[in-house]
Write a protein that holds these residues in place. Structure first.
Motif, PDB file in Angstrom:
ATOM      1  N   ASN A 138       0.842  -1.190   0.000  1.00 58.18           N
ATOM      2  CA  ASN A 138       0.000   0.000   0.000  1.00 58.18           C
ATOM      3  C   ASN A 138       0.880   1.245   0.000  1.00 58.18           C
ATOM      4  OD1 ASN A 138      -2.376  -1.571   0.184  1.00 58.18           O
ATOM      5  ND2 ASN A 138      -2.111  -1.745   2.403  1.00 58.18           N
ATOM      6  N   VAL A 139       0.594   2.155  -0.903  1.00 59.72           N
ATOM      7  CA  VAL A 139       1.322   3.424  -0.935  1.00 59.72           C
ATOM      8  C   VAL A 139       0.511   4.439  -0.129  1.00 59.72           C
ATOM      9  CG1 VAL A 139       2.276   5.256  -2.368  1.00 59.72           C
ATOM     10  CG2 VAL A 139       2.329   2.874  -3.175  1.00 59.72           C
ATOM     11  N   ALA A 140       1.034   4.838   1.023  1.00 62.73           N
ATOM     12  CA  ALA A 140       0.364   5.810   1.879  1.00 62.73           C
ATOM     13  C   ALA A 140       1.059   7.157   1.726  1.00 62.73           C
ATOM     14  CB  ALA A 140       0.352   5.336   3.330  1.00 62.73           C
ATOM     15  N   SER A 141       1.494   7.755   2.820  1.00 61.22           N
ATOM     16  CA  SER A 141       2.173   9.045   2.775  1.00 61.22           C
ATOM     17  C   SER A 141       2.749   9.339   4.147  1.00 61.22           C
ATOM     18  CB  SER A 141       1.192  10.157   2.387  1.00 61.22           C
ATOM     19  OG  SER A 141       1.759  11.438   2.590  1.00 61.22           O
ATOM     20  N   ASP A 142       3.845  10.082   4.175  1.00 64.72           N
ATOM     21  CA  ASP A 142       4.360  10.524   5.467  1.00 64.72           C
ATOM     22  C   ASP A 142       3.371  11.444   6.179  1.00 64.72           C
ATOM     23  OD1 ASP A 142       6.633   9.083   5.782  1.00 64.72           O
ATOM     24  OD2 ASP A 142       8.033  10.745   5.530  1.00 64.72           O
ATOM     25  N   ALA A 143       2.448  12.037   5.431  1.00 65.00           N
ATOM     26  CA  ALA A 143       1.390  12.829   6.067  1.00 65.00           C
ATOM     27  C   ALA A 143       0.574  11.976   7.032  1.00 65.00           C
ATOM     28  CB  ALA A 143       0.472  13.437   5.009  1.00 65.00           C
ATOM     29  N   GLY A 144       0.454  10.702   6.729  1.00 62.35           N
ATOM     30  CA  GLY A 144      -0.278   9.782   7.589  1.00 62.35           C
ATOM     31  C   GLY A 144       0.501   9.363   8.825  1.00 62.35           C
ATOM     32  N   ARG A 145       1.792   9.595   8.821  1.00 61.64           N
ATOM     33  CA  ARG A 145       2.633   9.260   9.973  1.00 61.64           C
ATOM     34  C   ARG A 145       2.774  10.434  10.928  1.00 61.64           C
ATOM     35  NH1 ARG A 145       7.952   8.347   9.061  1.00 61.64           N
ATOM     36  NH2 ARG A 145       8.027   7.228  11.023  1.00 61.64           N
ATOM     37  N   VAL A 146       2.885  11.635  10.399  1.00 58.49           N
ATOM     38  CA  VAL A 146       3.198  12.788  11.251  1.00 58.49           C
ATOM     39  C   VAL A 146       2.212  13.939  11.113  1.00 58.49           C
ATOM     40  CG1 VAL A 146       5.648  12.229  11.256  1.00 58.49           C
ATOM     41  CG2 VAL A 146       4.765  13.781   9.512  1.00 58.49           C
ATOM     42  N   GLY A 147       1.218  13.824  10.223  1.00 59.43           N
ATOM     43  CA  GLY A 147       0.289  14.920   9.988  1.00 59.43           C
ATOM     44  C   GLY A 147       0.855  15.928   9.013  1.00 59.43           C
ATOM     45  N   SER A 148      -0.043  16.758   8.456  1.00 54.89           N
ATOM     46  CA  SER A 148       0.400  17.765   7.497  1.00 54.89           C
ATOM     47  C   SER A 148      -0.630  18.879   7.420  1.00 54.89           C
ATOM     48  CB  SER A 148       0.594  17.140   6.114  1.00 54.89           C
ATOM     49  OG  SER A 148       1.025  18.090   5.172  1.00 54.89           O
ATOM     50  N   SER A 149      -0.207  20.114   7.635  1.00 55.35           N
ATOM     51  CA  SER A 149      -1.109  21.258   7.556  1.00 55.35           C
ATOM     52  C   SER A 149      -1.718  21.362   6.161  1.00 55.35           C
ATOM     53  CB  SER A 149      -0.361  22.554   7.871  1.00 55.35           C
ATOM     54  OG  SER A 149       0.127  22.550   9.199  1.00 55.35           O
ATOM     55  N   GLY A 150      -3.005  21.571   6.104  1.00 52.83           N
ATOM     56  CA  GLY A 150      -3.690  21.689   4.825  1.00 52.83           C
ATOM     57  C   GLY A 150      -4.058  20.361   4.205  1.00 52.83           C
ATOM     58  N   GLU A 151      -3.739  19.275   4.898  1.00 54.11           N
ATOM     59  CA  GLU A 151      -4.024  17.939   4.365  1.00 54.11           C
ATOM     60  C   GLU A 151      -4.634  17.033   5.442  1.00 54.11           C
ATOM     61  OE1 GLU A 151      -0.774  16.690   1.246  1.00 54.11           O
ATOM     62  OE2 GLU A 151       0.248  17.486   3.006  1.00 54.11           O
ATOM     63  N   ALA A 152      -5.481  17.605   6.296  1.00 57.72           N
ATOM     64  CA  ALA A 152      -5.966  16.859   7.454  1.00 57.72           C
ATOM     65  C   ALA A 152      -6.711  15.580   7.075  1.00 57.72           C
ATOM     66  CB  ALA A 152      -6.866  17.755   8.310  1.00 57.72           C
ATOM     67  N   VAL A 153      -7.631  15.669   6.134  1.00 56.14           N
ATOM     68  CA  VAL A 153      -8.420  14.484   5.769  1.00 56.14           C
ATOM     69  C   VAL A 153      -7.570  13.508   4.962  1.00 56.14           C
ATOM     70  CG1 VAL A 153     -10.496  13.663   4.591  1.00 56.14           C
ATOM     71  CG2 VAL A 153     -10.551  15.815   5.873  1.00 56.14           C
ATOM     72  N   TYR A 154      -6.757  14.036   4.055  1.00 61.69           N
ATOM     73  CA  TYR A 154      -5.813  13.191   3.315  1.00 61.69           C
ATOM     74  C   TYR A 154      -4.897  12.444   4.286  1.00 61.69           C
ATOM     75  CZ  TYR A 154      -1.846  12.114   0.185  1.00 61.69           C
ATOM     76  OH  TYR A 154      -0.834  11.488  -0.507  1.00 61.69           O
ATOM     77  N   ALA A 155      -4.356  13.160   5.270  1.00 67.64           N
ATOM     78  CA  ALA A 155      -3.480  12.535   6.264  1.00 67.64           C
ATOM     79  C   ALA A 155      -4.233  11.477   7.060  1.00 67.64           C
ATOM     80  CB  ALA A 155      -2.898  13.594   7.205  1.00 67.64           C
ATOM     81  N   ALA A 156      -5.500  11.763   7.383  1.00 68.05           N
ATOM     82  CA  ALA A 156      -6.313  10.777   8.106  1.00 68.05           C
ATOM     83  C   ALA A 156      -6.499   9.507   7.272  1.00 68.05           C
ATOM     84  CB  ALA A 156      -7.666  11.383   8.457  1.00 68.05           C
ATOM     85  N   CYS A 157      -6.730   9.688   5.975  1.00 75.26           N
ATOM     86  CA  CYS A 157      -6.867   8.526   5.073  1.00 75.26           C
ATOM     87  C   CYS A 157      -5.579   7.719   5.020  1.00 75.26           C
ATOM     88  CB  CYS A 157      -7.244   8.984   3.674  1.00 75.26           C
ATOM     89  SG  CYS A 157      -8.892   9.700   3.524  1.00 75.26           S
ATOM     90  N   LYS A 158      -4.453   8.418   4.932  1.00 71.29           N
ATOM     91  CA  LYS A 158      -3.171   7.728   4.830  1.00 71.29           C
ATOM     92  C   LYS A 158      -2.787   7.086   6.164  1.00 71.29           C
ATOM     93  CE  LYS A 158      -2.469   8.598   0.483  1.00 71.29           C
ATOM     94  NZ  LYS A 158      -2.511   7.486  -0.507  1.00 71.29           N
ATOM     95  N   GLY A 159      -3.123   7.758   7.281  1.00 71.53           N
ATOM     96  CA  GLY A 159      -2.923   7.126   8.586  1.00 71.53           C
ATOM     97  C   GLY A 159      -3.783   5.883   8.718  1.00 71.53           C
ATOM     98  N   GLY A 160      -5.002   5.960   8.201  1.00 71.11           N
ATOM     99  CA  GLY A 160      -5.867   4.793   8.186  1.00 71.11           C
ATOM    100  C   GLY A 160      -5.296   3.673   7.335  1.00 71.11           C
ATOM    101  N   THR A 161      -4.686   4.028   6.221  1.00 70.73           N
ATOM    102  CA  THR A 161      -4.060   3.017   5.358  1.00 70.73           C
ATOM    103  C   THR A 161      -2.915   2.318   6.077  1.00 70.73           C
ATOM    104  OG1 THR A 161      -4.678   4.190   3.332  1.00 70.73           O
ATOM    105  CG2 THR A 161      -2.807   2.683   3.183  1.00 70.73           C
ATOM    106  N   ILE A 162      -2.143   3.074   6.847  1.00 71.31           N
ATOM    107  CA  ILE A 162      -1.045   2.481   7.617  1.00 71.31           C
ATOM    108  C   ILE A 162      -1.588   1.484   8.639  1.00 71.31           C
ATOM    109  CG2 ILE A 162       0.786   2.976   9.294  1.00 71.31           C
ATOM    110  CD1 ILE A 162       1.136   5.698   7.800  1.00 71.31           C
ATOM    111  N   ALA A 163      -2.612   1.879   9.392  1.00 66.53           N
ATOM    112  CA  ALA A 163      -3.202   0.990  10.391  1.00 66.53           C
ATOM    113  C   ALA A 163      -3.842  -0.228   9.729  1.00 66.53           C
ATOM    114  CB  ALA A 163      -4.238   1.754  11.213  1.00 66.53           C
ATOM    115  N   PHE A 164      -4.512  -0.003   8.606  1.00 69.60           N
ATOM    116  CA  PHE A 164      -5.134  -1.089   7.853  1.00 69.60           C
ATOM    117  C   PHE A 164      -4.081  -2.087   7.366  1.00 69.60           C
ATOM    118  CE2 PHE A 164      -6.864  -2.620   3.693  1.00 69.60           C
ATOM    119  CZ  PHE A 164      -7.979  -3.289   4.175  1.00 69.60           C
TER     120      PHE A 164
END
Length: 252
Positions: A138-164
């Motif tokens: 799965n290709v997620a994003s570092d935004a999902g690991r540490v958060g990213s301003s202006g990308e809150a929902v995207y980061a939440a999706c990518k954090g969810g992908t990491i947990a999934f």
């Protein structure tokens, strides 16, 4: 399938494979002898790449639509004569402060970035089990690991992908399936170019690059190399998260 997957002669589905990181993954896998189904909403882009890269073919689908993905995976696996590797790369982003966004944007981000992963994995697991095992990346994003301003929902999706990723790795290990996650930092792709058309988003991205020890964007092929590593890694490497970010984030 064996404990250390030999990917020469293997079969793969790459979602979002028409351009950017996805196209680099397609090229990297085919160079290693993998036959690849390019699944993308951009039918023309997928067909164009398939004409350029031997050993590939295009299947048009919206990854967030379960029925469309059911048909796409069925067609891909029929033409590939089985499935060994699933790469969930399809993704989309829009940079905007959360309080300025609307729920329609949240729905679109979740539809592509999170539900798309759920759909593909749900459909691929039975195919991989019937093949005797396989690899999911799965290709997620570092935004999902540490958060990213202006990308809150995207980061939440990518954090969810990491947990999934970690949860599915636990559920499928007994079937000889590994599930791992690659987290790119900002990468030189057409999507990033679209994002940077907004001045505020461009300033944010430029600041991120300045904060990166390597002082540059990742290149799509660098991400593709990490993906290919997991696609061919030993069966004892599962549930792992690998950042490709030039040191922007570092595991503790």
């Amino acid at each position: 399938m064996n404990d250390h997957q030999e990917i020469n002669g293997a079969t793969a589905i790459v979602t979002g494979g028409a351009k950017g990181i996805g196209a680099a993954i397609v090229r990297r896998l085919t160079a290693a002898g993998v036959s690849v189904a390019i699944v993308d909403l951009d039918a023309d882009g997928a067909e164009k790449l398939a004409h350029e890269v031997p050993g590939t073919f295009a299947v048009a689908a919206d990854v967030g639509d379960y029925a469309a993905m059911y048909a796409a995976v069925d067609e891909a696996c029929t033409r590939l004569n089985g499935l060994d590797i699933l790469i969930n790369n399809a993704g989309w982003d829009h940079v905007q402060r959360f309080t300025d966004t609307e729920s329609t944007l949240w729905d679109k981000l979740i539809h592509i970035n999170l539900k798309g992963v759920f759909n593909a994995v749900h459909l691929a697991i039975p195919r991989l089990i019937s093949s005797g095992g396989g690899r999911i990346v799965n290709v997620a994003s570092d935004a999902g690991r540490v958060g990213s301003s202006g990308e809150a929902v995207y980061a939440a999706c990518k954090g969810g992908t990491i947990a999934f990723t970690k949860s599915i790795a636990r559920e499928t290990a007994r079937h000889g399936i590994t599930v791992n996650c690659v987290c790119p930092g900002p990468t030189d792709t057409p999507l990033l170019g679209e994002i940077k058309q907004d001045e505020r988003a461009a300033a944010t991205m430029d600041a991120i690059v300045r904060a990166t020890p390597n002082r540059r964007l990742a290149q799509p092929d660098e991400v593709a190399e990490a993906v290919t590593f997991f696609a061919s890694a030993p069966a004892h490497i599962t549930g792992q998260v690998l950042s490709v970010s030039g040191g922007l984030t570092m595991a503790g």
